[in-house]
Design a protein around this motif. Sequence first.
Motif, PDB file in Angstrom:
ATOM      1  N   ARG A  46       0.816  -1.216   0.000  1.00  0.00           N
ATOM      2  CA  ARG A  46       0.000   0.000   0.000  1.00  0.00           C
ATOM      3  C   ARG A  46       0.849   1.264   0.000  1.00  0.00           C
ATOM      4  O   ARG A  46       0.360   2.333  -0.346  1.00  0.00           O
ATOM      5  CB  ARG A  46      -0.930  -0.006   1.219  1.00  0.00           C
ATOM      6  CG  ARG A  46      -2.037  -1.055   1.144  1.00  0.00           C
ATOM      7  CD  ARG A  46      -3.072  -0.810   2.216  1.00  0.00           C
ATOM      8  NE  ARG A  46      -2.506  -1.019   3.560  1.00  0.00           N
ATOM      9  CZ  ARG A  46      -2.544  -2.187   4.211  1.00  0.00           C
ATOM     10  NH1 ARG A  46      -3.092  -3.241   3.639  1.00  0.00           N
ATOM     11  NH2 ARG A  46      -2.021  -2.289   5.425  1.00  0.00           N
ATOM     12  N   VAL A 102      -3.841  -3.545 -14.207  1.00  0.00           N
ATOM     13  CA  VAL A 102      -4.874  -2.520 -14.398  1.00  0.00           C
ATOM     14  C   VAL A 102      -6.239  -3.196 -14.391  1.00  0.00           C
ATOM     15  O   VAL A 102      -6.543  -4.016 -15.267  1.00  0.00           O
ATOM     16  CB  VAL A 102      -4.667  -1.757 -15.714  1.00  0.00           C
ATOM     17  CG1 VAL A 102      -5.811  -0.775 -15.947  1.00  0.00           C
ATOM     18  CG2 VAL A 102      -3.329  -1.026 -15.710  1.00  0.00           C
ATOM     19  N   ARG A 111     -11.105  -0.374 -11.449  1.00  0.00           N
ATOM     20  CA  ARG A 111     -10.865   0.815 -10.633  1.00  0.00           C
ATOM     21  C   ARG A 111      -9.698   1.630 -11.183  1.00  0.00           C
ATOM     22  O   ARG A 111      -9.774   2.858 -11.270  1.00  0.00           O
ATOM     23  CB  ARG A 111     -10.584   0.414  -9.180  1.00  0.00           C
ATOM     24  CG  ARG A 111     -10.275   1.601  -8.267  1.00  0.00           C
ATOM     25  CD  ARG A 111     -10.026   1.141  -6.831  1.00  0.00           C
ATOM     26  NE  ARG A 111      -9.723   2.269  -5.940  1.00  0.00           N
ATOM     27  CZ  ARG A 111      -8.500   2.766  -5.781  1.00  0.00           C
ATOM     28  NH1 ARG A 111      -7.476   2.218  -6.429  1.00  0.00           N
ATOM     29  NH2 ARG A 111      -8.304   3.792  -4.966  1.00  0.00           N
ATOM     30  N   SER A 112      -8.629   0.923 -11.557  1.00  0.00           N
ATOM     31  CA  SER A 112      -7.463   1.612 -12.102  1.00  0.00           C
ATOM     32  C   SER A 112      -7.812   2.335 -13.401  1.00  0.00           C
ATOM     33  O   SER A 112      -7.383   3.473 -13.630  1.00  0.00           O
ATOM     34  CB  SER A 112      -6.325   0.619 -12.350  1.00  0.00           C
ATOM     35  OG  SER A 112      -5.909   0.013 -11.150  1.00  0.00           O
ATOM     36  N   LEU A 145      -9.803   5.446 -12.601  1.00  0.00           N
ATOM     37  CA  LEU A 145      -8.940   6.496 -12.078  1.00  0.00           C
ATOM     38  C   LEU A 145      -8.051   7.080 -13.176  1.00  0.00           C
ATOM     39  O   LEU A 145      -7.720   8.271 -13.162  1.00  0.00           O
ATOM     40  CB  LEU A 145      -8.087   5.958 -10.937  1.00  0.00           C
ATOM     41  CG  LEU A 145      -8.845   5.705  -9.629  1.00  0.00           C
ATOM     42  CD1 LEU A 145      -7.973   4.937  -8.638  1.00  0.00           C
ATOM     43  CD2 LEU A 145      -9.299   7.032  -9.011  1.00  0.00           C
ATOM     44  N   ALA A 159      -1.772  10.950  -9.426  1.00  0.00           N
ATOM     45  CA  ALA A 159      -2.400   9.721  -9.925  1.00  0.00           C
ATOM     46  C   ALA A 159      -1.574   8.511  -9.534  1.00  0.00           C
ATOM     47  O   ALA A 159      -2.113   7.455  -9.155  1.00  0.00           O
ATOM     48  CB  ALA A 159      -2.557   9.789 -11.444  1.00  0.00           C
ATOM     49  N   TYR A 160      -0.252   8.643  -9.591  1.00  0.00           N
ATOM     50  CA  TYR A 160       0.613   7.536  -9.174  1.00  0.00           C
ATOM     51  C   TYR A 160       0.559   7.332  -7.659  1.00  0.00           C
ATOM     52  O   TYR A 160       0.507   6.203  -7.174  1.00  0.00           O
ATOM     53  CB  TYR A 160       2.058   7.782  -9.617  1.00  0.00           C
ATOM     54  CG  TYR A 160       2.977   6.718  -9.074  1.00  0.00           C
ATOM     55  CD1 TYR A 160       2.978   5.441  -9.627  1.00  0.00           C
ATOM     56  CD2 TYR A 160       3.793   6.969  -7.977  1.00  0.00           C
ATOM     57  CE1 TYR A 160       3.780   4.439  -9.097  1.00  0.00           C
ATOM     58  CE2 TYR A 160       4.603   5.976  -7.446  1.00  0.00           C
ATOM     59  CZ  TYR A 160       4.586   4.712  -8.009  1.00  0.00           C
ATOM     60  OH  TYR A 160       5.370   3.726  -7.477  1.00  0.00           O
ATOM     61  N   VAL A 183      -1.847   7.936  -5.584  1.00  0.00           N
ATOM     62  CA  VAL A 183      -3.129   7.349  -5.194  1.00  0.00           C
ATOM     63  C   VAL A 183      -3.190   5.861  -5.529  1.00  0.00           C
ATOM     64  O   VAL A 183      -3.695   5.050  -4.742  1.00  0.00           O
ATOM     65  CB  VAL A 183      -4.289   8.107  -5.868  1.00  0.00           C
ATOM     66  CG1 VAL A 183      -5.611   7.354  -5.709  1.00  0.00           C
ATOM     67  CG2 VAL A 183      -4.409   9.509  -5.292  1.00  0.00           C
ATOM     68  N   THR A 184      -2.662   5.484  -6.691  1.00  0.00           N
ATOM     69  CA  THR A 184      -2.828   4.112  -7.181  1.00  0.00           C
ATOM     70  C   THR A 184      -1.581   3.246  -7.041  1.00  0.00           C
ATOM     71  O   THR A 184      -1.683   2.017  -7.150  1.00  0.00           O
ATOM     72  CB  THR A 184      -3.227   4.133  -8.669  1.00  0.00           C
ATOM     73  OG1 THR A 184      -2.155   4.719  -9.435  1.00  0.00           O
ATOM     74  CG2 THR A 184      -4.496   4.932  -8.883  1.00  0.00           C
ATOM     75  N   ARG A 185      -0.404   3.857  -6.812  1.00  0.00           N
ATOM     76  CA  ARG A 185       0.878   3.154  -6.794  1.00  0.00           C
ATOM     77  C   ARG A 185       1.121   2.431  -8.118  1.00  0.00           C
ATOM     78  O   ARG A 185       1.806   1.418  -8.184  1.00  0.00           O
ATOM     79  CB  ARG A 185       0.961   2.119  -5.653  1.00  0.00           C
ATOM     80  CG  ARG A 185       0.469   2.596  -4.306  1.00  0.00           C
ATOM     81  CD  ARG A 185       1.348   3.683  -3.724  1.00  0.00           C
ATOM     82  NE  ARG A 185       1.049   3.898  -2.326  1.00  0.00           N
ATOM     83  CZ  ARG A 185       0.217   4.840  -1.876  1.00  0.00           C
ATOM     84  NH1 ARG A 185      -0.381   5.651  -2.721  1.00  0.00           N
ATOM     85  NH2 ARG A 185       0.000   4.984  -0.582  1.00  0.00           N
ATOM     86  N   ASN A 186       0.557   2.945  -9.190  1.00  0.00           N
ATOM     87  CA  ASN A 186       0.597   2.253 -10.473  1.00  0.00           C
ATOM     88  C   ASN A 186       0.977   3.239 -11.573  1.00  0.00           C
ATOM     89  O   ASN A 186       0.202   4.130 -11.921  1.00  0.00           O
ATOM     90  CB  ASN A 186      -0.770   1.624 -10.770  1.00  0.00           C
ATOM     91  CG  ASN A 186      -0.721   0.658 -11.934  1.00  0.00           C
ATOM     92  OD1 ASN A 186       0.238   0.630 -12.701  1.00  0.00           O
ATOM     93  ND2 ASN A 186      -1.767  -0.139 -12.090  1.00  0.00           N
ATOM     94  N   VAL A 226      -1.364   3.852 -14.489  1.00  0.00           N
ATOM     95  CA  VAL A 226      -2.489   4.790 -14.327  1.00  0.00           C
ATOM     96  C   VAL A 226      -2.050   6.211 -14.671  1.00  0.00           C
ATOM     97  O   VAL A 226      -2.736   6.925 -15.410  1.00  0.00           O
ATOM     98  CB  VAL A 226      -3.066   4.720 -12.899  1.00  0.00           C
ATOM     99  CG1 VAL A 226      -4.136   5.798 -12.705  1.00  0.00           C
ATOM    100  CG2 VAL A 226      -3.655   3.338 -12.637  1.00  0.00           C
TER     101      VAL A 226
END
Length: 245
Positions: free
Chosen positions: A6, A78, A81-82, A85, A208-209, A211-214, A217
């Motif tokens: 997380r 992805v 939700r991803s 976002l 954006a990164y 929030v999503t750690r991705n 996204v």
Amino acid sequence: MTSSDRDLPFYNGKPVKIDGAGWLVLMASVALAFLALTLIPLRAFPYNLIPALLFVGIAILALHRVAGRHWKCLLRPVGFRSAALMVLFGAATLVGSMAMGWVLQQFFELHSNPVADEIAVMSASQVGATLLVTGIQLVGEELFGILPFLAVLWLCVQHLNLSRRLGILVALVISGLLFGAAHLPTYDWHWAQSLIGIGFARVILTLAYIVTRNLWVSAGAHIINDWTGFIFMFEFGHVPINAVE
């Protein structure tokens, strides 16, 4: 999902520790990748795929070198939700950059993005090729934005003893300014448009990164923002100022 999943990666030694030398390697790779993108004189399709792919590949190879198999934590799967976002942050970046562009326009004469200007006179097939190349390049731009953000966060938390929250704030500002500075040649060295306008859009994309750690996204949001401006330029011959980075 564990607590390390997380949290943001690498700045706190999880999922793997990157030391100072490792961060220097990563920052050098980001700089080298940017030089490859800007200095390799291949501008016609399909040859312009080479600098775009190097822009992505050099940074990823360096991250693999210092983080091993854990480099993949930057790019998560992805799901719905991803994807949602991705669209949300893409719209936020578009609206935010246009709003900031309007504010800057009250004080400065701003310049349009040269790629957007070129698209206005392209054929549909040429536009498609340009979108393909820029899509790859924008993934590289996310690496160019996120890796320095994580490096500054590591420096703030591990060596300056700042709190995680304050470290994120400092890293957002510095990485945004660095990203904006990289766009100075694009906008004829217009400092306000690059550092403030582009830097502000960079902050939204980095959020954006966060929030999503991705990175997928933030990259998707970046692509939505820029491609919207490009397509708007192709269809109508003009684009809202600062809607394209």
